[in-house]
Every structure is written in C-alpha cells, then in structure tokens.
Design a protein around this motif. Sequence first.
Motif, PDB file in Angstrom:
ATOM      1  N   GLU A   8       0.857  -1.176   0.000  1.00 34.49           N
ATOM      2  CA  GLU A   8       0.000   0.000   0.000  1.00 34.49           C
ATOM      3  C   GLU A   8       0.896   1.229   0.000  1.00 34.49           C
ATOM      4  O   GLU A   8       1.836   1.319   0.803  1.00 34.49           O
ATOM      5  N   THR A   9       0.617   2.165  -0.910  1.00 43.32           N
ATOM      6  CA  THR A   9       1.434   3.372  -0.998  1.00 43.32           C
ATOM      7  C   THR A   9       1.100   4.314   0.148  1.00 43.32           C
ATOM      8  O   THR A   9       0.097   4.132   0.853  1.00 43.32           O
ATOM      9  N   ARG A  19      -0.094   7.096  -0.099  1.00 40.38           N
ATOM     10  CA  ARG A  19      -1.359   7.768  -0.430  1.00 40.38           C
ATOM     11  C   ARG A  19      -2.553   6.833  -0.295  1.00 40.38           C
ATOM     12  O   ARG A  19      -3.669   7.204  -0.623  1.00 40.38           O
ATOM     13  N   VAL A  73      -3.042   3.848  -1.843  1.00 41.79           N
ATOM     14  CA  VAL A  73      -3.361   3.038  -3.020  1.00 41.79           C
ATOM     15  C   VAL A  73      -2.812   1.628  -2.788  1.00 41.79           C
ATOM     16  O   VAL A  73      -1.626   1.461  -2.500  1.00 41.79           O
ATOM     17  N   ARG A  74      -3.676   0.624  -2.891  1.00 39.60           N
ATOM     18  CA  ARG A  74      -3.239  -0.762  -2.723  1.00 39.60           C
ATOM     19  C   ARG A  74      -2.972  -1.347  -4.098  1.00 39.60           C
ATOM     20  O   ARG A  74      -3.799  -1.242  -5.000  1.00 39.60           O
ATOM     21  N   VAL A 114      -4.016  -2.706  -9.666  1.00 42.89           N
ATOM     22  CA  VAL A 114      -4.425  -1.631  -8.773  1.00 42.89           C
ATOM     23  C   VAL A 114      -5.816  -1.988  -8.263  1.00 42.89           C
ATOM     24  O   VAL A 114      -6.726  -2.244  -9.052  1.00 42.89           O
ATOM     25  N   PRO A 130     -10.340   1.030  -3.972  1.00 39.45           N
ATOM     26  CA  PRO A 130     -10.267   1.383  -2.546  1.00 39.45           C
ATOM     27  C   PRO A 130     -11.567   1.089  -1.793  1.00 39.45           C
ATOM     28  O   PRO A 130     -11.555   0.888  -0.585  1.00 39.45           O
TER      29      PRO A 130
END
Length: 161
Positions: A18-19, A21, A23-24, A39, A42
């Motif tokens: 997970e970033t 920000r 984002v997974r 990607v 969410p």
Amino acid sequence: MDVLRTELPGIGVRFEMETKRGVRLSIVAHREGRRDFVVYDPDDPDSTLECIVLDSDEASSIGELLGGARIIEKINSLHKEIDNLVSRKLTVDAASPYAGRTLGDTKARTRTGASVVAIIHGDQVTTQPTPATSLNVGDKLVTIGTSESVDAVDRILRGEI
C-alpha cells in the motif's frame, strides 16, 4: 514500505503493498516471466480497478528505469553525508576508444577508484553494469567517486589517459 509476499502455487509469486497515499497494488510475477501490475478498488478490496499485463521484456525495462532512479536517489543522499563524493554522467562519444567495447576494457575502477553504477542508453537504464556491459556511442555512464577520480574516468573515455 511493507511488502507482503504470497506464493501462488502453479502461478508464481504475488507482491502486495500500500502506498503512502493509500493506493493498494500488487505485482504478480508469473513463472514464465509475465508480470501483472494490479491496482485495487479502494472501496472494495477484492475488486481491481486496473490490471496491466507486461511481458518479461517490458517488466525488465520498467524495473531498470525504477531501479536506476532509486540508485541515483541514494547517490544524491550520500552527497550530503560525504563531502568529497561526487557523481556525474559521463558520455561515450563517437571519438572514444571505448565506443563499441565493454566497460571492463576501460579498467576505470582499477585505474581511478571511481565506480560506474549505471549506464543510460536511450531510455534504457542498466543498473549495476558488469565488466561485460557494452558501451555504445551516446551512452551516459553514471559515475561516482571523488572529483579527481570521476574526472579521470572522463579522460579514460576520451582516450586521454
């Protein structure tokens, strides 16, 4: 960043992260070399928004680009810690006696103490080049060392020493 590694029997390995920000995403490394860049949605962690399929050459090129950028980033952070450390991109021009030869032929590290940590050829980046890595006209050698040692590598490439 934490990366979760999951074996996928008969398929390969999935790396999930997970970033910062939120984002997974995951990368599925298939046994035959293909990579799936996924990607996730969410709002539904079991659904994907996008899946980009890369063949082994495409995945390798992206890996080299990302890896090369990370090496340059680490080198730049070292500059702050070590006063006499420099890095420069040195160009192999058409007049170089090493154009069309290998990095090992230059004996740059042995002769100068400087290290060539990456070679940029067009939009391709070779990180951790070996002595067998070919040098072509226009290649940029990312070189790290003292100012004097990097200058000496530049002179070697130009055939001055």
